[in-house]
Design an enzyme around this catalytic site. Structure first.
Site, PDB file in Angstrom:
ATOM      1  N   GLY A 275       0.874  -1.167   0.000  1.00  0.00           N
ATOM      2  CA  GLY A 275       0.000   0.000   0.000  1.00  0.00           C
ATOM      3  C   GLY A 275       0.915   1.222   0.000  1.00  0.00           C
ATOM      4  O   GLY A 275       1.868   1.282   0.785  1.00  0.00           O
ATOM      5  N   ALA A 276       0.606   2.177  -0.889  1.00  0.00           N
ATOM      6  CA  ALA A 276       1.555   3.269  -1.148  1.00  0.00           C
ATOM      7  C   ALA A 276       2.007   4.018   0.111  1.00  0.00           C
ATOM      8  O   ALA A 276       3.213   4.132   0.370  1.00  0.00           O
ATOM      9  CB  ALA A 276       0.946   4.214  -2.179  1.00  0.00           C
TER      10      ALA A 276
ATOM     11  N   ARG B 115      10.261  -1.116  -4.912  1.00  0.00           N
ATOM     12  CA  ARG B 115       9.072  -1.220  -5.772  1.00  0.00           C
ATOM     13  C   ARG B 115       8.975   0.072  -6.599  1.00  0.00           C
ATOM     14  O   ARG B 115       9.272   1.151  -6.087  1.00  0.00           O
ATOM     15  CB  ARG B 115       7.792  -1.435  -4.934  1.00  0.00           C
ATOM     16  CG  ARG B 115       7.794  -2.798  -4.224  1.00  0.00           C
ATOM     17  CD  ARG B 115       6.441  -3.167  -3.668  1.00  0.00           C
ATOM     18  NE  ARG B 115       5.480  -3.467  -4.704  1.00  0.00           N
ATOM     19  CZ  ARG B 115       4.170  -3.588  -4.466  1.00  0.00           C
ATOM     20  NH1 ARG B 115       3.692  -3.444  -3.245  1.00  0.00           N
ATOM     21  NH2 ARG B 115       3.327  -3.865  -5.450  1.00  0.00           N
TER      22      ARG B 115
ATOM     23  N   GLN C 278      -5.910  -8.639  -2.316  1.00  0.00           N
ATOM     24  CA  GLN C 278      -5.890  -7.673  -1.202  1.00  0.00           C
ATOM     25  C   GLN C 278      -7.300  -7.297  -0.748  1.00  0.00           C
ATOM     26  O   GLN C 278      -7.518  -7.004   0.424  1.00  0.00           O
ATOM     27  CB  GLN C 278      -5.146  -6.391  -1.620  1.00  0.00           C
ATOM     28  CG  GLN C 278      -3.658  -6.532  -1.798  1.00  0.00           C
ATOM     29  CD  GLN C 278      -3.285  -6.801  -3.234  1.00  0.00           C
ATOM     30  OE1 GLN C 278      -4.041  -7.405  -3.989  1.00  0.00           O
ATOM     31  NE2 GLN C 278      -2.100  -6.368  -3.623  1.00  0.00           N
TER      32      GLN C 278
ATOM     33  N   ASP D 231      -1.629   4.909  -6.127  1.00  0.00           N
ATOM     34  CA  ASP D 231      -0.185   4.708  -5.946  1.00  0.00           C
ATOM     35  C   ASP D 231       0.617   5.876  -6.499  1.00  0.00           C
ATOM     36  O   ASP D 231       1.701   6.169  -6.020  1.00  0.00           O
ATOM     37  CB  ASP D 231       0.253   3.402  -6.601  1.00  0.00           C
ATOM     38  CG  ASP D 231      -0.260   2.228  -5.783  1.00  0.00           C
ATOM     39  OD1 ASP D 231      -1.412   1.806  -6.010  1.00  0.00           O
ATOM     40  OD2 ASP D 231       0.460   1.791  -4.865  1.00  0.00           O
TER      41      ASP D 231
ATOM     42  N   ASN E  57      -3.252   2.900  -9.865  1.00  0.00           N
ATOM     43  CA  ASN E  57      -3.692   2.162  -8.674  1.00  0.00           C
ATOM     44  C   ASN E  57      -3.709   0.679  -9.061  1.00  0.00           C
ATOM     45  O   ASN E  57      -3.411   0.319 -10.211  1.00  0.00           O
ATOM     46  CB  ASN E  57      -5.064   2.652  -8.200  1.00  0.00           C
ATOM     47  CG  ASN E  57      -5.426   2.116  -6.825  1.00  0.00           C
ATOM     48  OD1 ASN E  57      -4.626   2.208  -5.891  1.00  0.00           O
ATOM     49  ND2 ASN E  57      -6.604   1.535  -6.673  1.00  0.00           N
TER      50      ASN E  57
HETATM   51  O1  MRU Z   1       0.626  -3.902  -4.773  1.00  0.00           O
HETATM   52  P1  MRU Z   1       0.059  -3.224  -3.567  1.00  0.00           P
HETATM   53  O2  MRU Z   1      -0.749  -4.127  -2.708  1.00  0.00           O
HETATM   54  O3  MRU Z   1       1.109  -2.439  -2.792  1.00  0.00           O
HETATM   55  O4  MRU Z   1      -0.960  -2.141  -4.175  1.00  0.00           O
HETATM   56  C1  MRU Z   1      -1.728  -1.363  -3.318  1.00  0.00           C
HETATM   57  C2  MRU Z   1      -2.690  -0.503  -4.016  1.00  0.00           C
HETATM   58  O5  MRU Z   1      -2.784  -0.467  -5.223  1.00  0.00           O
HETATM   59  C3  MRU Z   1      -3.508   0.410  -3.147  1.00  0.00           C
HETATM   60  O6  MRU Z   1      -4.806   0.545  -3.662  1.00  0.00           O
HETATM   61  C4  MRU Z   1      -2.827   1.781  -3.132  1.00  0.00           C
HETATM   62  O7  MRU Z   1      -1.499   1.652  -2.730  1.00  0.00           O
HETATM   63  C5  MRU Z   1      -3.532   2.734  -2.260  1.00  0.00           C
HETATM   64  S1  MRU Z   1      -3.163   2.457  -0.558  1.00  0.00           S
HETATM   65  C6  MRU Z   1      -3.896   3.643   0.375  1.00  0.00           C
END
Ligand code: MRU
Length: 358
Positions: free
Chosen positions: A49-50, A91, A198, A239, A249
């Site tokens: 999550g970002a 990442r 997720q 993201d 996202n």
């Molecule tokens: O690959 P991830 O699980 O890190 O991706 C997460 C997402 O795409 C979330 O929707 C995004 O980071 C928003 S978190 C507030």
């Protein structure tokens, strides 16, 4: 309604995170005393999550700084830059990671008065500020966004943009929490979010823990659910948001935005300004992470796809700004044209921060 989930924190000189790869089966706290393990936890999506990735990097750099041996200041800063590089390479898509690394690496440049020991303390303070500010920002953007949610609404969300994906409270789920805290009845529908699930594993768990009604659907059901009039609005996280509002996202978000437009349903992005990248004009410049094909071909460690089949696994997609009804930030609800409203919001925020410092 409890929202005191602490997905990432600093305790007894260690970085602590909830291992997201073990949810919902078990809630395991990992504690790290070596920054390399924090970087690996980001790569392995134990923390994801970002905003959470940004906070993990900030704490990881502070952790690394504490354990650097007695060095002269120039050497200390050189090592710190290398450690920043290590975190930046974990990442590629979420810009919060680079935002947090830059913020940490700027500490020695901003605190020229400090010796190495002083800088170590300043870096620790800065990392804790990154963490605490994130929760505060989420509460503020949640309160803004709650105005867009009516009593009795059903919100569709994708992936996890909750407390787990941040330092706490969440972005998209922060809006839902704020609406519920203000007395509204809100239901949530969440896509399972293939391939890493997720939505089903994290969002459904988090909402259930908080007592907010949640229904899980597979990604392919969203169109039909919308057609049946069961969705009041779609709210997702981000993201990376380009200057023109194009938003990266979790893959599948773009499809939801197109579907929302086709069914006349508002589509909102909820994100802190640390997810906005004003160095890029539009979404074509956002690097999209391509992940291991096994995430697609295998389920729970068991191969489902025929051997030898070609697979694609882009982890994110980019929703063009024209599909986004509003971007909800800590500076309020931003409407198109985003090129103008995002720049204004950044300017207002940085002038307020400057006033606070003076
Ligand atoms: O690959 P991830 O699980 O890190 O991706 C997460 C997402 O795409 C979330 O929707 C995004 O980071 C928003 S978190 C507030």
């Amino acid at each position: 309604m409890p929202s005191a989930l602490r997905p990432i924190y600093w305790e007894d000189g260690k970085v602590c995170i909830i291992d997201q790869t073990r949810l919902p089966e078990e809630k395991v706290i990992l504690t790290f005393s070596d920054y390399k393990d924090v970087a690996q936890a980001i790569r392995d999506m134990r923390v994801r999550g970002a905003p959470a990735i940004g906070v993990a990097a900030a704490l990881g750099i502070a952790l690394a700084a504490q354990s650097l041996p007695a060095l002269d200041k120039a050497e200390f800063i050189r090592r710190l830059d290398e450690i920043g590089e290590e975190f930046s390479s974990t990442r590629p898509t979420a810009v919060n990671l680079y935002w947090a690394v830059d913020r940490m690496l700027n500490v020695p440049r901003d605190r020229l008065d400090q010796d190495v020991e002083g800088l170590k303390k300043c870096l620790m303070d800065e990392a804790l500020m990154v963490l605490n500010e994130d929760v505060q920002v989420n509460r503020t953007l949640g309160a803004h966004g709650a105005e867009l949610v009516d009593d009795g609404d059903t919100v569709l969300t994708h992936c996890n943009a909750g407390a787990l994906a941040t330092a706490g409270y969440g972005t998209a789920l922060g809006i839902i929490r704020a609406a519920v805290e203000s007395g509204k009845n809100v239901k949530v529908i969440v896509d399972e979010t293939r391939p890493r699930l997720q939505g089903m594993k994290l969002t459904a768990w988090e909402l259930k823990e908080s007592g907010i009604p949640v229904t899980v659907i597979t990604d392919s059901m969203a169109a039909w659910i919308m057609k049946k009039g069961m969705v009041s609005s779609v709210i997702v996280g981000a993201d990376r948001i380009a200057s023109n509002g194009d938003t990266a996202n979790k893959v599948g978000t773009y499809g939801l935005a197109v579907l929302a437009r086709a069914h006349n349903i508002p589509f909102y992005v909820a994100a802190p300004l640390s997810s906005v990248d004003l160095t890029i004009l539009d979404g074509s410049e956002i690097p999209i992470e391509e992940r291991n094909p096994e995430e697609v071909t295998d389920i729970d460690g068991k191969r489902i796809a025929p051997q030898g089949v070609d697979v694609m696994n882009p982890a994110f997609d980019v929703t063009p700004a024209e599909y986004i009804s509003a971007i909800i930030t800590e500076e309020g609800i931003l409407r198109p044209p985003y090129l103008q409203t995002l720049v204004q919001a950044e300017a207002v925020k940085s002038s307020r921060l400057k006033t606070c410092i003076l």
